[in-house]
Motif scaffolding. Structure first.
Motif: not given
Ligand code: UDP
Length: 241
Positions: A220-241
């Protein structure tokens, strides 16, 4: 060490390895939407999605979900089991968004009474149409036993992903999975789980556009695309199984 290129998809390239049971999956920065009518790149997406998918596959394995993941071998490459991918895209929805809103007139963001599993025929020429069990059977895409297994597997994956993303303070709106059959006929979760294939909303943000942390920002051309992926990565990698 990668061997010969077996298949190049929109977001990944598959290579053979010395072992016929193992393939190498290389994640690309390329992004497409609307059946590849919209094309672009998202900076560093290959590495981000490879890291996110590796982490989530390992989490799902700890929860008893069989996946094709073997190990991450470089920032944008993972070894995976060689499987026969079923030509069905399995979508699970918890909240109405995207195509179901257009198709059924539901309001974007409307919670569904219970998780909904949908099948789409994986066929670019036809634009991946929605299909029923009867179509799956008519087109010989999977056996009736596999259809039953696919639905249960999709709901089990949804359950574990919801728990996982909850811990990331993310809402799992919907996602798409691809399932493969291994040499023994066992079904394995294949392809990837990432912001390319999941709708993820920031639980802490109410604004319907600002909370989007997935490929809808690109669609949808909302901008900050890479930043959104970065934010998801940060949270996912910080979540221990
Ligand atoms: N999806 C995907 N690949 C596709 C189509 C859909 O990964 O080729 C994902 C999409 O990111 C969303 C879910 O499946 O998380 C449901 O998508 P939908 O059917 O709403 O289609 P869209 O709105 O993307 O056209």
């Amino acid at each position: 060490m990668s061997g010969t290129k077996l298949y190049e998809g929109k977001a990944k390239i598959l290579f053979t390895t010395d072992d016929p049971h193992i393939l190498l999956s290389r994640y690309k920065d390329d992004a497409t939407a609307f059946n590849a009518l919209k094309k672009g790149t998202i900076a560093n997406k290959g590495e981000m999605n490879c890291a996110i998918a590796s982490h989530i596959f390992q989490y799902l394995e700890t929860q008893g979900i069989a996946t094709h993941f073997i190990k991450q071998v470089s920032p944008n490459e993972m070894q995976v089991a060689a499987v026969q991918i079923l030509p069905i895209e399995v979508v699970v929805r918890n909240i109405a968004a995207g195509s179901i809103c257009k198709r059924l007139g539901l309001a974007q963001g409307q919670p569904l009474k219970q998780p909904l599993v949908e099948f789409f025929y994986k066929n670019d020429d036809l634009g991946d149409p929605l299909i029923t069990d009867a179509h799956v059977s008519m087109l010989d895409l999977a056996t009736p036993e596999q259809v039953t297994q696919l639905k249960q597997l999709a709901l089990d994956i949804n359950h574990h992903l919801q728990t996982f993303f909850e811990r990331c303070n993310l809402i799992l709106v919907d996602f798409k999975v691809e399932i493969g059959s291994d040499a023994n006929g066992h079904l394995l979760l294949a392809d990837e789980i990432s912001p390319d294939t999941c709708r993820l909303w920031d639980k802490a943000i109410a604004d319907p556009t600002a909370r989007i942390l997935d490929k809808d920002r690109f669609r949808q051309d909302l901008g900050n695309v890479a930043e959104a992926y970065q934010e998801v990565m940060k949270r996912v990698l910080a979540t221990i199984s």
